[in-house]
Design an enzyme around this catalytic site. Structure first.
Site, short mmCIF file in Angstrom:
data_model
loop_
_atom_site.label_atom_id
_atom_site.label_comp_id
_atom_site.label_asym_id
_atom_site.label_seq_id
_atom_site.Cartn_x
_atom_site.Cartn_y
_atom_site.Cartn_z
CG HIS A 210 26.89 -9.88 -3.83
ND1 HIS A 210 27.28 -11.17 -3.54
CD2 HIS A 210 27.07 -9.73 -5.17
CE1 HIS A 210 27.69 -11.77 -4.63
NE2 HIS A 210 27.56 -10.93 -5.64
N GLY B 106 29.40 -16.50 5.60
CA GLY B 106 28.04 -16.74 6.11
C GLY B 106 28.01 -17.91 7.07
CG MET C 296 20.58 -14.23 -4.23
SD MET C 296 20.66 -15.90 -3.58
CE MET C 296 22.27 -15.87 -2.82
CG MET D 151 24.56 -12.39 -6.66
SD MET D 151 24.58 -13.63 -5.35
CE MET D 151 24.12 -12.61 -3.97
CB SER E 145 26.88 -13.55 4.19
OG SER E 145 25.71 -13.68 3.41
N GLY F 42 24.39 -17.95 -5.55
CA GLY F 42 23.01 -18.44 -5.50
C GLY F 42 22.65 -19.05 -4.16
CG PHE F 43 21.96 -22.06 -3.49
CD1 PHE F 43 20.65 -22.15 -3.04
CD2 PHE F 43 22.20 -22.13 -4.86
CE1 PHE F 43 19.60 -22.32 -3.93
CE2 PHE F 43 21.16 -22.30 -5.76
CZ PHE F 43 19.85 -22.39 -5.30
N GLY F 44 24.16 -20.14 0.01
CA GLY F 44 25.19 -20.18 1.05
C GLY F 44 25.60 -21.63 1.28
N GLY F 45 26.66 -21.80 2.04
CA GLY F 45 27.04 -23.14 2.48
C GLY F 45 27.72 -24.02 1.44
CG ASP G 7 24.71 -12.65 -0.32
OD1 ASP G 7 25.51 -12.19 -1.15
OD2 ASP G 7 25.06 -13.30 0.69
CG HIS H 135 28.07 -9.89 1.84
ND1 HIS H 135 28.78 -9.15 0.91
CD2 HIS H 135 27.52 -10.92 1.15
CE1 HIS H 135 28.65 -9.70 -0.29
NE2 HIS H 135 27.89 -10.77 -0.17
CG MET I 76 31.11 -14.03 -7.03
SD MET I 76 30.45 -13.62 -5.39
CE MET I 76 29.73 -15.18 -4.89
CG ASP J 67 30.28 -13.58 -1.33
OD1 ASP J 67 30.01 -14.36 -0.40
OD2 ASP J 67 29.42 -12.91 -1.95
N GLY J 68 32.11 -16.68 -0.52
CA GLY J 68 31.66 -18.05 -0.79
C GLY J 68 32.61 -19.09 -0.23
N GLY J 69 32.11 -19.88 0.71
CA GLY J 69 32.93 -20.96 1.26
C GLY J 69 34.09 -20.47 2.10
#
Ligand code: DX5
Ligand code: ZN
Length: 236
Positions: free
Chosen positions: A64, A196, A35, A66, A6, A141-144, A33, A31, A136, A174-176
């Protein structure tokens, strides 16, 4: 196993260089993102930025959205060089059929995303319309952020529906996603991993991508997702 780094985790001042690095790493998809500061509490970048990246690489652009009003962005992202456009099931049943149809009619792949608090059952009427189901694994909304383990049964359910219904959609998470959670997702049935922070922070992106793919493929071969689901059905 598709690995999709990402760009959100990259230095925003170096997008072109980071895109090149990703495309040389052996990753399958990029990917992206998007937003809008409305559907999610953050703003990232838009079609103009994606358009400047298109000449840098031939890698598959997995966009993606959002965004609360994806209808105003479909054509601009097609023009910017997107290969897949993913919209969110939270937009509501009424809008979805037409939005997905529009994406397909533009000759692009269509994805449907579901947020952690949203029931997976809402995607069910659209399974024959989509190329990718995006589960998801954090609130977008946020990476990390940290992986939300409660989303794993959704991946198992998506895999069960695909098996039973003979559908062809990919199951993307997607995410973590790091090496450990990638393996858990793959074991549950995911075949497409967005990552990411865990990937882009590594000095050798090629080594990191190769390692994540190897671990995930090994976990997928165990295929215990199917067994867990059959042994203990979950309420979703
Ligand atoms: C979250 C985005 C993700 C994000 C993942 O809102 O949709 O694609 O980039 O980042 P990591 O892998 O850092 O959780
Ligand atoms: Zn994303």
């Amino acid at each position: 196993m598709i690995i999709a780094p990402s760009l959100l985790a990259a230095n925003f001042g170096r997008f072109a260089k980071e895109t090149e690095r990703i495309s040389r790493s052996g990753a399958d998809w990029l990917h992206l993102d998007i937003m809008d500061g409305n559907f999610v509490p953050n703003i990232s970048f838009g079609p103009q930025v994606v358009k400047t990246l298109r000449p840098v690489t031939r890698i598959f652009f997995d966009v993606h959205l959002m965004c609360a009003k994806p209808e105003i962005l479909l054509a601009p992202f097609k023009e910017a060089g997107a290969n897949q456009l993913t919209i969110h099931v939270e937009l509501g049943e009424q809008a979805l059929t037409q939005l997905l149809w529009k994406v397909k009619s533009m000759g692009l792949k269509a994805g449907l995303a579901v947020n952690p608090p949203t029931s997976i059952s809402l995607v069910r009427p659209h399974l024959d319309q989509i190329d990718t189901l995006l589960v998801m694994t954090v609130n977008p909304g946020f990476g990390g952020q940290s992986f939300i383990y409660e989303t794993l049964p959704k991946i198992q359910q998506a895999a069960a529906w695909r098996r039973e219904g003979g559908f062809g959609y990919r199951i993307e998470v997607d995410g973590g996603v790091n090496n450990q959670t990638a393996a858990e997702c793959a074991r549950a049935g995911a075949d497409t991993l967005v990552s990411g922070t865990a990937l882009l922070g590594k000095r050798s992106l090629r080594a990191a991508v190769t390692k994540m793919r190897r671990l995930a493929e090994k976990a997928a071969a165990n295929n215990s997702g199917q067994m867990v689901l059959e042994a203990a059905p979950v309420t979703l």
